[in-house]
Design a protein around this motif. Structure first.
Motif, PDB file in Angstrom:
ATOM      1  N   SER A 388       2.379   3.348   4.670  1.00  0.00           N
ATOM      2  CA  SER A 388       3.567   2.564   5.009  1.00  0.00           C
ATOM      3  C   SER A 388       3.193   1.213   5.613  1.00  0.00           C
ATOM      4  O   SER A 388       3.769   0.177   5.251  1.00  0.00           O
ATOM      5  N   ILE A 389       2.224   1.224   6.529  1.00  0.00           N
ATOM      6  CA  ILE A 389       1.789  -0.032   7.137  1.00  0.00           C
ATOM      7  C   ILE A 389       1.132  -0.935   6.090  1.00  0.00           C
ATOM      8  O   ILE A 389       1.361  -2.152   6.056  1.00  0.00           O
ATOM      9  N   ALA A 390       0.301  -0.357   5.209  1.00  0.00           N
ATOM     10  CA  ALA A 390      -0.341  -1.150   4.161  1.00  0.00           C
ATOM     11  C   ALA A 390       0.698  -1.773   3.239  1.00  0.00           C
ATOM     12  O   ALA A 390       0.593  -2.951   2.858  1.00  0.00           O
ATOM     13  N   LEU A 391       1.722  -0.988   2.873  1.00  0.00           N
ATOM     14  CA  LEU A 391       2.792  -1.497   2.005  1.00  0.00           C
ATOM     15  C   LEU A 391       3.540  -2.637   2.683  1.00  0.00           C
ATOM     16  O   LEU A 391       3.791  -3.699   2.073  1.00  0.00           O
ATOM     17  N   PHE A 392       3.874  -2.464   3.957  1.00  0.00           N
ATOM     18  CA  PHE A 392       4.599  -3.505   4.685  1.00  0.00           C
ATOM     19  C   PHE A 392       3.781  -4.784   4.788  1.00  0.00           C
ATOM     20  O   PHE A 392       4.277  -5.885   4.524  1.00  0.00           O
ATOM     21  N   LEU A 393       2.508  -4.649   5.174  1.00  0.00           N
ATOM     22  CA  LEU A 393       1.679  -5.838   5.345  1.00  0.00           C
ATOM     23  C   LEU A 393       1.420  -6.540   4.012  1.00  0.00           C
ATOM     24  O   LEU A 393       1.319  -7.773   3.966  1.00  0.00           O
ATOM     25  N   LEU A 394       1.324  -5.771   2.911  1.00  0.00           N
ATOM     26  CA  LEU A 394       1.144  -6.400   1.602  1.00  0.00           C
ATOM     27  C   LEU A 394       2.352  -7.254   1.238  1.00  0.00           C
ATOM     28  O   LEU A 394       2.211  -8.406   0.812  1.00  0.00           O
ATOM     29  N   LEU A 506      -4.008 -10.848   6.445  1.00  0.00           N
ATOM     30  CA  LEU A 506      -3.184  -9.671   6.174  1.00  0.00           C
ATOM     31  C   LEU A 506      -3.689  -8.924   4.943  1.00  0.00           C
ATOM     32  O   LEU A 506      -3.707  -7.683   4.914  1.00  0.00           O
ATOM     33  N   TYR A 507      -4.091  -9.678   3.894  1.00  0.00           N
ATOM     34  CA  TYR A 507      -4.681  -9.010   2.729  1.00  0.00           C
ATOM     35  C   TYR A 507      -5.934  -8.235   3.145  1.00  0.00           C
ATOM     36  O   TYR A 507      -6.187  -7.125   2.656  1.00  0.00           O
ATOM     37  N   ALA A 508      -6.734  -8.824   4.026  1.00  0.00           N
ATOM     38  CA  ALA A 508      -7.941  -8.133   4.508  1.00  0.00           C
ATOM     39  C   ALA A 508      -7.569  -6.857   5.259  1.00  0.00           C
ATOM     40  O   ALA A 508      -8.239  -5.824   5.136  1.00  0.00           O
ATOM     41  N   THR A 509      -6.478  -6.916   6.028  1.00  0.00           N
ATOM     42  CA  THR A 509      -6.034  -5.726   6.751  1.00  0.00           C
ATOM     43  C   THR A 509      -5.586  -4.632   5.781  1.00  0.00           C
ATOM     44  O   THR A 509      -5.864  -3.445   5.984  1.00  0.00           O
ATOM     45  N   VAL A 510      -4.878  -5.021   4.714  1.00  0.00           N
ATOM     46  CA  VAL A 510      -4.483  -4.045   3.687  1.00  0.00           C
ATOM     47  C   VAL A 510      -5.724  -3.402   3.078  1.00  0.00           C
ATOM     48  O   VAL A 510      -5.775  -2.179   2.862  1.00  0.00           O
ATOM     49  N   GLY A 511      -6.757  -4.215   2.822  1.00  0.00           N
ATOM     50  CA  GLY A 511      -8.004  -3.662   2.303  1.00  0.00           C
ATOM     51  C   GLY A 511      -8.627  -2.666   3.259  1.00  0.00           C
ATOM     52  O   GLY A 511      -9.118  -1.608   2.837  1.00  0.00           O
ATOM     53  N   VAL A 532      -3.089   2.821  -4.976  1.00  0.00           N
ATOM     54  CA  VAL A 532      -3.286   1.450  -5.455  1.00  0.00           C
ATOM     55  C   VAL A 532      -2.207   1.081  -6.466  1.00  0.00           C
ATOM     56  O   VAL A 532      -1.637  -0.017  -6.423  1.00  0.00           O
ATOM     57  N   PHE A 533      -1.897   2.001  -7.401  1.00  0.00           N
ATOM     58  CA  PHE A 533      -0.829   1.735  -8.372  1.00  0.00           C
ATOM     59  C   PHE A 533       0.505   1.521  -7.658  1.00  0.00           C
ATOM     60  O   PHE A 533       1.310   0.669  -8.056  1.00  0.00           O
ATOM     61  N   GLY A 534       0.749   2.299  -6.590  1.00  0.00           N
ATOM     62  CA  GLY A 534       1.992   2.137  -5.835  1.00  0.00           C
ATOM     63  C   GLY A 534       2.080   0.760  -5.196  1.00  0.00           C
ATOM     64  O   GLY A 534       3.137   0.114  -5.217  1.00  0.00           O
ATOM     65  N   LEU A 535       0.970   0.275  -4.642  1.00  0.00           N
ATOM     66  CA  LEU A 535       0.962  -1.055  -4.046  1.00  0.00           C
ATOM     67  C   LEU A 535       1.136  -2.140  -5.109  1.00  0.00           C
ATOM     68  O   LEU A 535       1.774  -3.170  -4.860  1.00  0.00           O
ATOM     69  N   VAL A 536       0.586  -1.912  -6.299  1.00  0.00           N
ATOM     70  CA  VAL A 536       0.778  -2.876  -7.397  1.00  0.00           C
ATOM     71  C   VAL A 536       2.248  -2.953  -7.786  1.00  0.00           C
ATOM     72  O   VAL A 536       2.796  -4.045  -8.012  1.00  0.00           O
ATOM     73  N   LEU A 537       2.910  -1.801  -7.869  1.00  0.00           N
ATOM     74  CA  LEU A 537       4.340  -1.806  -8.180  1.00  0.00           C
ATOM     75  C   LEU A 537       5.139  -2.517  -7.089  1.00  0.00           C
ATOM     76  O   LEU A 537       6.098  -3.245  -7.385  1.00  0.00           O
ATOM     77  N   ALA A 538       4.743  -2.323  -5.826  1.00  0.00           N
ATOM     78  CA  ALA A 538       5.424  -3.021  -4.734  1.00  0.00           C
ATOM     79  C   ALA A 538       5.214  -4.528  -4.846  1.00  0.00           C
ATOM     80  O   ALA A 538       6.130  -5.325  -4.609  1.00  0.00           O
TER      81      ALA A 538
END
Length: 705
Positions: A388-394, A506-511, A532-538
């Motif tokens: 959830s945090i990764a999705l938000f920050l992305l 922020l991208y670095a934090t998602v990584g 990863v596919f879920g983040l791509v769709l987001a």
């Protein structure tokens, strides 16, 4: 008594018996022949290792300890594993590789049945045992075990085939010894365990001593030096390089090759002592007792200073700085606006940090009071929270990169911060800073947090408050003092460039969060790929929103963009959301892959197992399709369980000369390549490249003929 023995024999018919997995045979055994309602009884995981093979203690050193996952009837409760004294595991050249067990060993568990259990019926206890077994190589092992015992009234009768050995091993479990007084002192990276004999042990000279550290604070491979004599001894121990500075107790097992008094033989005593504390007998004291807390409260003033400076230093930590860059951008955007509003934004940001720290601290203390063993940053142990945090920050980073624009009051970034609604953004930025700050352990923050988690609620909240003030102080000062705000540059076109630049942390934090998720989902081959596919769709959702749903488009276009963006975002969450694996259906196998080697095939066949070998690679799309088709089939999983199949995988994702040579031996130069070996047959059945459940079932039939 005859009735009890008859019932015990009947129970043996119901039990699953020993299960062999490569070099270890595992079995559940009970000391008593029957269960009495409300009367606790002992059950053991009996493990018999092949010669020169070993498994591991609770602190393995290397490897990982054996575990038991119980499935018990309603009302039954299982205690923790009671671990026998381990041995130091060494290689043939005498190098220490871990702490564990060889030969035959029993891990004990005390089980309590409900008091209203009805006599006259059998009860089945089930457990999934998992372990790591090593010789020159290591491989994981597991077994689904069960034990059926009758329920009877009266005094429990001992199982004559189990009880003598069981009682002998139970009596040898590490225990406190009142005739030996111990205390622990520390000097830098060294601990010294002081021992003094009295009573029956007075004047006794113990043999070779070794301390087995339960919590992993010691360097398990470092030599342990014994000094002294005449009933007074010092054992020097070395702390591990990653030992936390706030460690307060030494907990573990101290063994002596000649026992602790005349005629005793090899034995061990349990040690649980404060580090630097006064002398005490070796009577075990729980680490959570008030003694540790009172010692911490004695130095509360120093802990407050550490907490403040630790919170201040948090601003420089890599997990915090990207989010606080958003707040810096907010101050830049506020430059030249009403000073009162700027000050209020700083105060609201501080309130966001404070309240978030209080909420997390309160949750921690509540869970601690309920018996949970939690540390700071515990929410990041949840894959769903991390995703959830990764999705938000992305999405936040894509917004800052200019992919789309939203009402910025929701994020605390940009010109809307000057408006009334912008206060919610400042508060939210403070909350977000707290969430991502918790996994960081700044140099002076770690001991303060360690102390806070062991203090009473009032002192704990005080320390958490000081940490929050330290974290938010630079921004609070920047908003309160106009002279400091005047030092900020004036708004201009450069701000868009700065905003886009601040997206990259922020991208670095998602990584970094994906790295955490990789460790949390390592048991599922496809989990990280789906994340990863879920983040791509987001990300695609953000692009659609920015391309079709912005205010400058036609109304129809905007509606289409918003609906499509929402659908893509929901699809991304559905695809990427970390999921727990569904439990196997009755009769189905648990798919657990072990590393392929010719020796592993021979060992499995020698144990009477069918062997399924899969040569595969992550870059091989056909391989992934085969696995998805075959190993999600109930028919195949049931067949694996029925035939007790060992699954071996040769992973060719990276170059592996052994796998290349094996493929060449079969005239192959590519994957997928799958084989099925039957017990006692040297030649396997070769499967086709494209697999279906039907083809695999046919191959098993052919191999078994």
């Amino acid at each position: 008594m005859i009735l009890f023995l008859a019932l015990a024999s009947l129970a043996d018919l119901f039990g699953a018996g020993p299960v062999r997995n490569h070099a270890v045979t595992a079995e559940l055994v009970a000391r008593d022949a029957s269960i009495q309602p409300g009367h606790p009884f002992w059950v053991g995981l009996k493990m018999v290792h092949d010669e020169h093979w070993h498994s591991y203690w609770i602190n393995a050193g290397t490897g990982y300890p054996t575990t038991l996952e119980w499935t018990l009837p309603p009302g039954f409760k299982a205690g923790e594993i009671e671990w026998p004294t381990p041995h130091v595991v060494r290689t043939t050249d005498n190098q220490v590789t871990g702490l564990g067990y060889e030969g035959e060993n029993i891990l004990f568990v005390r089980i309590t049945p409900p008091a209203d259990l009805a006599p006259g019926t059998p009860v089945t206890l089930k457990a999934k045992a998992a372990w790591l077994m090593c010789k020159e190589v290591c491989m994981p092992g597991e077994a689904a075990l069960d034990l059926t015992l009758p329920v009877a009234a009266g005094t429990p009768a001992a199982n004559p085939t189990v009880a003598p050995d069981f009682d002998r091993r139970l009596a040898a479990l590490p225990a406190p010894d009142p005739d030996w007084t111990t205390k622990v002192s520390r000097a830098g990276k060294k601990l010294t365990l002081h021992l003094t004999a009295s009573g029956k042990a007075n004047g006794f000279q113990p043999g070779e001593l070794h301390f087995f550290d339960r919590d992993g604070i010691l360097d398990y491979a470092a030599p342990q030096t014994l000094r002294g004599g005449n009933g007074s001894f010092d054992l020097e121990l070395t702390l591990a390089d990653d030992a936390k500075p706030e460690i307060a107790r030494l907990v573990g097992v101290l063994s002596s090759s000649t026992g602790w008094r005349e005629g005793q033989g090899y034995a061990a005593i349990a040690i649980d002592d404060p580090i630097g504390g006064a002398a005490s007998t070796s009577t075990a004291t729980p680490a959570s007792t008030a003694g540790a807390g009172s010692a911490n409260q004695t130095n509360f003033g120093g802990q407050v200073l550490l907490a403040f400076f630790g919170g201040l230093i948090l601003n420089l930590m890599p997990c915090v700085f990207p989010v606080l860059g958003i707040k810096i951008l907010g101050f830049v955007n506020q430059s030249g606006s009403d000073r009162r509003k700027v000050t209020l934004h700083g105060l609201v940001f501080t309130a966001g940090v404070l309240i978030s720290f209080w909420v997390l601290a309160g949750l921690l203390l509540a869970l601690r009071a309920g018996g949970e063993q939690l540390g700071w940053g515990f929410q990041l142990q949840s894959p769903a929270f991390v995703f959830s945090i990764a999705l938000f920050l992305l999405i936040f980073a894509l917004n800052m990169s200019g992919l789309f624009e939203v009402g910025l009051a929701a994020t605390g970034v940009g010109g809307q911060l000057q408006m009334k609604d912008g206060y919610a953004g400042s508060f939210f930025t403070g909350a977000l800073a707290t969430l991502v700050a918790t996994p960081c352990s700044a140099p002076m923050l770690a001991p303060a947090l360690g102390a806070a988690l062991s203090l009473d609620a009032v002192h704990s909240f005080a320390l958490f408050t000081v940490i929050a003030i330290g974290l938010s102080l630079p921004y609070l000062l920047l908003s309160i003092f106009p002279q400091a705000v005047k030092l900020l540059p004036r708004p201009g076109a450069w701000m868009e460039t700065f905003k886009q630049l601040m997206a990259f942390p922020l991208y670095a934090t998602v990584g970094a969060l994906l790295w955490v998720l990789a460790a949390q989902t390592r048991e599922d081959d496809y989990a990280l790929l789906l994340i990863v596919f879920g983040l791509v769709l987001a990300a695609m959702s953000a692009w659609v929103y920015g391309r079709f749903a912005q205010a400058y488009g036609k109304p129809v276009r905007q509606r289409f963009g918003r609906i499509a963006a929402l659908v893509l975002l929901l699809a991304g969450v559905a695809v990427g959301w970390p999921k727990k694996a569904a439990p196997p259906k009755p009769g189905e196998a648990v798919v657990t892959w072990e590393k392929w080697s010719p020796e592993a095939i021979k060992a499995a066949q020698a144990g009477g197992h069918f062997v399924y070998v899969d040569f595969t690679a992550r870059w091989c799309a056909t391989c992934q399709a085969n696995k998805a088709a075959v190993f999600h089939s109930s028919e195949v999983l049931t067949e694996l369980k029925k035939r007790n199949v060992v699954l071996l995988r040769g992973d060719w994702t990276s170059a592996d000369p052994a796998i290349t040579a094996e493929l060449a031996r079969w005239g192959r130069s590519a994957v997928p390549f799958d084989l099925i070996y039957a017990p006692g047959k040297p030649d396997p059945v070769v499967l086709p490249e494209l697999l279906t459940p039907g083809k695999v079932m046919e191959a098993f039939q052919q191999a078994g003929d």
